[in-house]
Enzyme design. Structure first.
Site, short mmCIF file in Angstrom:
data_model
loop_
_atom_site.label_atom_id
_atom_site.label_comp_id
_atom_site.label_asym_id
_atom_site.label_seq_id
_atom_site.Cartn_x
_atom_site.Cartn_y
_atom_site.Cartn_z
N GLY A 290 0.84 -1.19 0.00
CA GLY A 290 0.00 0.00 0.00
C GLY A 290 0.87 1.24 0.00
O GLY A 290 2.06 1.17 0.34
N HIS B 105 -4.47 1.47 7.54
CA HIS B 105 -3.12 2.05 7.65
C HIS B 105 -2.95 3.20 6.64
O HIS B 105 -2.42 4.25 6.98
CB HIS B 105 -2.12 0.91 7.40
CG HIS B 105 -0.67 1.29 7.34
ND1 HIS B 105 0.28 0.77 8.20
CD2 HIS B 105 0.02 2.07 6.47
CE1 HIS B 105 1.48 1.27 7.89
NE2 HIS B 105 1.36 2.05 6.83
N GLU B 106 -3.45 3.00 5.42
CA GLU B 106 -3.30 4.04 4.38
C GLU B 106 -4.19 5.25 4.67
O GLU B 106 -3.77 6.40 4.48
CB GLU B 106 -3.61 3.48 2.99
CG GLU B 106 -2.80 2.27 2.55
CD GLU B 106 -1.32 2.37 2.80
OE1 GLU B 106 -0.78 3.50 2.87
OE2 GLU B 106 -0.68 1.32 2.96
N GLN C 168 3.12 9.92 1.63
CA GLN C 168 4.42 9.24 1.60
C GLN C 168 5.26 9.63 0.38
O GLN C 168 6.46 9.36 0.34
CB GLN C 168 4.22 7.72 1.61
CG GLN C 168 3.63 7.22 2.92
CD GLN C 168 3.42 5.73 2.88
OE1 GLN C 168 2.44 5.25 2.31
NE2 GLN C 168 4.37 4.98 3.44
N HIS D 4 -2.57 7.36 7.15
CA HIS D 4 -1.55 8.24 6.56
C HIS D 4 -2.19 9.54 6.06
O HIS D 4 -1.63 10.63 6.24
CB HIS D 4 -0.87 7.57 5.37
CG HIS D 4 0.32 6.71 5.71
ND1 HIS D 4 1.44 7.19 6.33
CD2 HIS D 4 0.57 5.40 5.46
CE1 HIS D 4 2.32 6.20 6.47
NE2 HIS D 4 1.82 5.10 5.95
N CYS E 42 5.93 -0.11 7.70
CA CYS E 42 5.61 1.08 6.91
C CYS E 42 6.84 1.49 6.11
O CYS E 42 7.95 1.55 6.65
CB CYS E 42 5.18 2.23 7.83
SG CYS E 42 4.72 3.73 6.93
N LEU E 43 6.63 1.78 4.83
CA LEU E 43 7.74 2.17 3.96
C LEU E 43 8.38 3.47 4.43
O LEU E 43 9.53 3.75 4.09
CB LEU E 43 7.24 2.31 2.51
CG LEU E 43 6.79 1.00 1.85
CD1 LEU E 43 6.09 1.29 0.53
CD2 LEU E 43 7.97 0.06 1.64
#
Ligand code: GNR
Ligand code: NI
Length: 157
Positions: free
Chosen positions: A47, A139-140, A52, A143, A97-98
């Protein structure tokens, strides 16, 4: 001209900001979705949210297909996602998480959610998710609201 974005990392303040709704899914937003998917596949991740990649509109992309195991891609693109229902039942899963390299932790969330959004064609669509997809979409959306999974972890742990 690159077909992917750079992913920003904590403690970049953009990760704490709230992204703004898109007024419509136009060609520019579609191009952003495609470029976010390319960025996510390259990372690789399941995702990616606009914050991000240093953009503050309410756009996210996901794909849970195991490309490394030969599965065909199943990209999901969302603009202006809204959780319209969540289960009382909770689910704990390890998340990463990236934007937070090499940190993984168990996160508790509603086990199932129903999400309303505009798809890549700009049409209203809905997704009911459980398991990893449910954790990922929550999660997205976090963000887009400036929330990171580490914000849920007790400092006492
Ligand atoms: O690649 C990712 N894996 C993941 C695993 C469990 C729950 C959420 C995620 S999303 C993450 C990519 C990312 O940082 N998206 O914002
Ligand atoms: Ni993340």
């Amino acid at each position: 001209m690159s077909n992917s974005y750079d992913i920003i990392i904590v403690p970049d303040p953009v990760l704490k900001q709230t992204a703004q709704p898109v007024s419509k899914v136009d060609a520019a937003v579609q191009k952003q979705m495609d470029k976010m998917l390319a960025t996510m596949y390259e990372a690789p991740g399941i995702g990616l949210a606009a914050n991000q990649v240093n953009l503050l509109n309410r756009v996210l992309v996901m794909d849970l297909a195991r490309k490394d195991e030969g599965e065909a891609p199943t990209p999901i693109c969302m603009a202006n996602p809204e959780i319209i229902w969540e289960s009382e039942e909770l689910s704990v899963m390890q998340e990463g998480c990236l934007s937070i390299p090499q940190q993984y932790a168990d996160v508790e969330r509603p086990a199932r959610v129903r999400v309303k959004y505009l798809n890549r064609e700009g049409k209203q669509d809905e997704l009911e998710a459980d398991g990893l997809l449910s954790h990922c979409v929550q999660h997205e959306i976090d963000h887009l609201n400036g929330v990171l999974f580490v914000d849920y972890l007790s400092s006492l742990k």
